[in-house]
Design a protein around this motif. Structure first.
Motif, PDB file in Angstrom:
ATOM      1  N   CYS A  34       0.750  -0.759   0.169  1.00 22.73           N
ATOM      2  CA  CYS A  34      -0.327  -0.346   0.084  1.00 22.73           C
ATOM      3  C   CYS A  34       0.868   1.423  -0.409  1.00 22.73           C
ATOM      4  N   VAL A  35       1.988   1.428   0.828  1.00 23.14           N
ATOM      5  CA  VAL A  35       2.830   2.513   0.524  1.00 23.14           C
ATOM      6  C   VAL A  35       2.944   2.965  -1.041  1.00 23.14           C
ATOM      7  N   PHE A  36       3.752   1.004  -1.094  1.00 18.82           N
ATOM      8  CA  PHE A  36       4.481   1.861  -3.017  1.00 18.82           C
ATOM      9  C   PHE A  36       2.995   2.035  -3.778  1.00 18.82           C
ATOM     10  N   THR A  37       2.333   1.457  -3.204  1.00 17.58           N
ATOM     11  CA  THR A  37       1.382   2.222  -4.942  1.00 17.58           C
ATOM     12  C   THR A  37       1.532   2.966  -4.165  1.00 17.58           C
ATOM     13  N   SER A  38       0.628   3.988  -3.571  1.00 19.91           N
ATOM     14  CA  SER A  38       0.387   5.438  -2.859  1.00 19.91           C
ATOM     15  C   SER A  38       1.355   6.143  -2.926  1.00 19.91           C
ATOM     16  N   ASN A  39       2.846   6.263  -2.816  1.00 20.04           N
ATOM     17  CA  ASN A  39       3.747   7.141  -2.969  1.00 20.04           C
ATOM     18  C   ASN A  39       4.356   6.780  -5.134  1.00 20.04           C
ATOM     19  N   LEU A  40       3.884   5.796  -5.786  1.00 19.22           N
ATOM     20  CA  LEU A  40       3.999   5.306  -6.677  1.00 19.22           C
ATOM     21  C   LEU A  40       2.417   6.595  -7.315  1.00 19.22           C
ATOM     22  N   THR A  41       1.250   6.462  -7.124  1.00 18.60           N
ATOM     23  CA  THR A  41       0.278   7.118  -7.301  1.00 18.60           C
ATOM     24  C   THR A  41       0.369   8.649  -7.175  1.00 18.60           C
ATOM     25  N   ALA A  42       1.204   9.605  -6.576  1.00 16.19           N
ATOM     26  CA  ALA A  42       1.158  10.429  -5.531  1.00 16.19           C
ATOM     27  C   ALA A  42       3.010  10.880  -6.769  1.00 16.19           C
ATOM     28  N   ILE A  43       3.764   9.737  -7.060  1.00 16.69           N
ATOM     29  CA  ILE A  43       4.679  10.400  -8.187  1.00 16.69           C
ATOM     30  C   ILE A  43       4.049  10.590  -9.890  1.00 16.69           C
ATOM     31  N   SER A  44       2.790   9.582 -10.182  1.00 15.74           N
ATOM     32  CA  SER A  44       2.410   9.693 -11.820  1.00 15.74           C
ATOM     33  C   SER A  44       0.922  11.218 -11.278  1.00 15.74           C
ATOM     34  N   MET A  45       0.706  11.466 -10.044  1.00 19.56           N
ATOM     35  CA  MET A  45       0.198  12.268  -9.926  1.00 19.56           C
ATOM     36  C   MET A  45       0.713  13.730 -10.488  1.00 19.56           C
ATOM     37  N   GLY A  46       1.808  13.840  -9.520  1.00 20.03           N
ATOM     38  CA  GLY A  46       2.704  14.778  -9.975  1.00 20.03           C
ATOM     39  C   GLY A  46       3.280  15.127 -11.317  1.00 20.03           C
ATOM     40  N   TYR A  47       3.309  14.103 -12.163  1.00 21.57           N
ATOM     41  CA  TYR A  47       4.111  14.227 -13.437  1.00 21.57           C
ATOM     42  C   TYR A  47       2.805  14.563 -14.895  1.00 21.57           C
ATOM     43  N   MET A  48       1.332  14.025 -13.850  1.00 18.61           N
ATOM     44  CA  MET A  48       0.389  14.553 -14.900  1.00 18.61           C
ATOM     45  C   MET A  48       0.253  16.250 -14.499  1.00 18.61           C
ATOM     46  N   VAL A  49       0.743  16.292 -13.986  1.00 12.95           N
ATOM     47  CA  VAL A  49      -0.310  17.867 -13.554  1.00 12.95           C
ATOM     48  C   VAL A  49       0.904  18.752 -14.359  1.00 12.95           C
ATOM     49  N   GLY A  50       2.262  18.297 -14.122  1.00 13.70           N
ATOM     50  CA  GLY A  50       3.121  19.229 -14.167  1.00 13.70           C
ATOM     51  C   GLY A  50       3.095  19.356 -15.731  1.00 13.70           C
ATOM     52  N   VAL A  51       3.521  18.221 -16.269  1.00 10.32           N
ATOM     53  CA  VAL A  51       3.399  17.634 -17.899  1.00 10.32           C
ATOM     54  C   VAL A  51       2.642  18.801 -18.776  1.00 10.32           C
ATOM     55  N   TRP A  52       1.475  19.501 -17.909  1.00  3.63           N
ATOM     56  CA  TRP A  52       0.335  19.974 -19.059  1.00  3.63           C
ATOM     57  C   TRP A  52       0.940  21.060 -18.276  1.00  3.63           C
ATOM     58  N   THR A  53       1.303  21.655 -17.243  1.00  6.29           N
ATOM     59  CA  THR A  53       0.908  23.126 -16.312  1.00  6.29           C
ATOM     60  C   THR A  53       2.594  23.944 -16.450  1.00  6.29           C
ATOM     61  N   VAL A  54       4.015  23.284 -16.439  1.00  2.00           N
ATOM     62  CA  VAL A  54       5.084  23.858 -16.322  1.00  2.00           C
ATOM     63  C   VAL A  54       5.463  24.141 -17.367  1.00  2.00           C
ATOM     64  N   PRO A  55       5.204  23.939 -18.719  1.00  2.00           N
ATOM     65  CA  PRO A  55       5.796  25.038 -20.380  1.00  2.00           C
ATOM     66  C   PRO A  55       4.787  25.697 -20.334  1.00  2.00           C
ATOM     67  N   MET A  56       4.171  26.254 -19.262  1.00  2.00           N
ATOM     68  CA  MET A  56       2.975  27.390 -18.896  1.00  2.00           C
ATOM     69  C   MET A  56       4.249  28.611 -18.345  1.00  2.00           C
ATOM     70  N   LEU A  57       4.483  28.059 -17.714  1.00  3.02           N
ATOM     71  CA  LEU A  57       5.425  28.992 -16.873  1.00  3.02           C
ATOM     72  C   LEU A  57       6.430  29.604 -16.720  1.00  3.02           C
ATOM     73  N   SER A  58       6.779  30.413 -16.411  1.00  2.12           N
ATOM     74  CA  SER A  58       8.073  31.593 -17.578  1.00  2.12           C
ATOM     75  C   SER A  58       9.784  31.444 -15.827  1.00  2.12           C
ATOM     76  N   LEU A  59      10.212  30.185 -16.005  1.00  2.00           N
ATOM     77  CA  LEU A  59      11.446  30.173 -14.580  1.00  2.00           C
ATOM     78  C   LEU A  59      12.798  30.286 -15.413  1.00  2.00           C
ATOM     79  N   PRO A  60      12.855  31.366 -14.299  1.00  2.00           N
ATOM     80  CA  PRO A  60      14.426  31.689 -13.978  1.00  2.00           C
ATOM     81  C   PRO A  60      15.600  30.415 -14.388  1.00  2.00           C
ATOM     82  N   LEU A  61      17.162  31.118 -14.989  1.00  2.00           N
ATOM     83  CA  LEU A  61      17.709  30.244 -15.082  1.00  2.00           C
ATOM     84  C   LEU A  61      19.068  30.492 -14.361  1.00  2.00           C
ATOM     85  N   GLY A  62      19.440  29.421 -13.224  1.00  2.00           N
ATOM     86  CA  GLY A  62      20.442  29.849 -12.341  1.00  2.00           C
ATOM     87  C   GLY A  62      20.020  29.003 -10.615  1.00  2.00           C
TER      88      GLY A  62
END
Length: 400
Positions: free
Chosen positions: A71-99
């Motif tokens: 259950c711990v492994f499944t929960s962690n893996l699901t949370a990582i997948s959730m972060g990826y799905m949100v990030g891959v959609w929204t991160v390209p829209m952000l203006s991020l500094p280099l440094g």
């Protein structure tokens, strides 16, 4: 308790214009000393809770441990997948500094205290599991009574000694966070990413607590209110281990199985970390975007996610422990350079207080869900005084 903890976190801002430096130093020193003492006794608490809980669970203890790990492994893996799905959609829209991101410490302790680590929490966890399983093989009445006595002593320490001074414990670390400007740096340098991470983490917590409350908003809100003091403790101390005692007390209000709570939370406090799973995943994508790298497709990223979820079982119980074990995976599986690793480490350390608070809160929801699984699958079989078994809470309470 929640009100006093909120006041402790806000007091450094209220006293910013006239608080003498000696007050801040003394408060931070007190918190560090108390934290060292707490870390010293935590292995004893973990051992006593785990061993006594395993004895009470009975012959289903081995199956319970296996289910818990899955259950711990499944929960962690699901949370990582959730972060990826949100990030891959929204991160390209952000203006991020280099440094890079710098966060200089401006508050030091007046007394350096480093108590020796006789037994680590991981060793205490393993010993508690082994001792509990061995005692379940025979009728070791005196040894079982000793385990119950140790568990009761640990609970007395947490409930009557540590919890009452918790606001003072948090206050010193609040002065530290304020002096270092961690919140200001996070908002100023990576503010958009910070907001995205917090929003995603809170959304995932809401999903977990709704599942725990069987879709009832009323139950969900009550569960969150009960766990909130532990959330504030995690935010102030930046330590899941230091928040464990508060989380146990809070979580016992959300279930009718205190024995399971005292087994689940010490076991999962450092390995079930949905906040850091989501936060580090989004920061990984943001760092790749900052350095001009293409975001990985789902099939490639899930290879990293699988090994990252496994690596969480070996996380070091220190602030930023997750990034320490994730760094080699980022370099070997996603092609991070040394500069990229340095940037994500700096940003992650700034976000760590908030990620720790989410980790602690998520463990509160996980404890409820894990308790439901144990009850539904009839994993719990409490031993009575005659060597038989009984599944009812009333029998457990009469034994305690």
């Amino acid at each position: 308790m929640p009100a006093s903890l909120v006041f402790a976190l806000m007091l450094p801002f209220l006293l910013e214009s006239w608080a003498v430096p000696g007050l801040r130093v003394a408060s931070y020193t007190f918190s560090l000393v108390l934290k060292e003492l707490l870390i010293l006794v935590l292995p004893f608490i973990v051992f006593s809770f785990i061993s006594a809980s395993i004895v009470r669970i009975g012959r289903g203890a081995l199956f319970f441990t296996l289910v818990l790990v899955v259950c711990v492994f499944t929960s962690n893996l699901t949370a990582i997948s959730m972060g990826y799905m949100v990030g891959v959609w929204t991160v390209p829209m952000l203006s991020l500094p280099l440094g890079g991101v710098e966060c200089e410490s401006h508050l030091a302790s007046a007394l350096y205290v480093s108590l020796p680590t006789l037994v680590t929490n991981s060793q205490a966890l393993v010993m508690g599991l082994v001792v509990g399983l061995i005692l379940n093989l025979g009728h070791h009445t005196r040894l079982k009574s000793l385990m119950f006595w140790m568990s009761d002593l640990s609970f007395f320490f947490l409930k009557r000694l540590f919890i009452p001074i918790l606001p003072l414990f948090v206050l010193g670390f609040a002065f530290k966070l304020h002096s270092d400007g961690i919140l200001h740096s996070a908002l100023q340098i990576y503010g958009k990413v910070f907001i995205l991470v917090i929003f995603t983490q809170l959304l995932w917590l809401l999903v977990l607590f709704l599942l725990a409350g069987s879709g009832s908003l009323r139950c969900c809100w009550q569960y969150i209110k009960n766990v909130f003091p532990a959330t504030l403790t995690g935010l102030g101390t930046i330590s899941s281990a230091a928040s464990m005692s508060v989380l146990i007390v809070c979580s016992e209000k959300n279930t009718d199985e205190p024995v399971l709570i005292r087994s689940i939370i010490p076991t999962t406090i450092n390995i079930h970390t949905v906040g850091s799973a989501i936060g580090l995943t989004i920061l990984t994508l943001a760092t790749m975007r900052t350095f001009g790298m293409a975001l990985p497709p789902f099939s490639v990223f899930m290879g990293f996610a699988f090994y990252f979820a496994l690596a969480k079982f070996s996380v070091v119980a220190v602030p930023g422990g997750v990034i320490l074990i994730a760094g080699p995976l980022l370099q070997s599986l996603l092609g991070f350079s040394d500069d990229m690793l340095g940037l994500i480490t700096a940003v992650y350390m700034i976000f760590d207080p908030f990620g720790t608070a989410i980790n602690v809160t998520g463990n509160g929801a996980f404890a409820i869900l894990m308790t439901r699984i144990c009850q539904r699958w009839h994993i719990i079989r409490w031993k009575n005084d005659n060597g038989g078994s009984d599944n009812t809470t009333s029998r457990l309470q009469s034994r305690r």
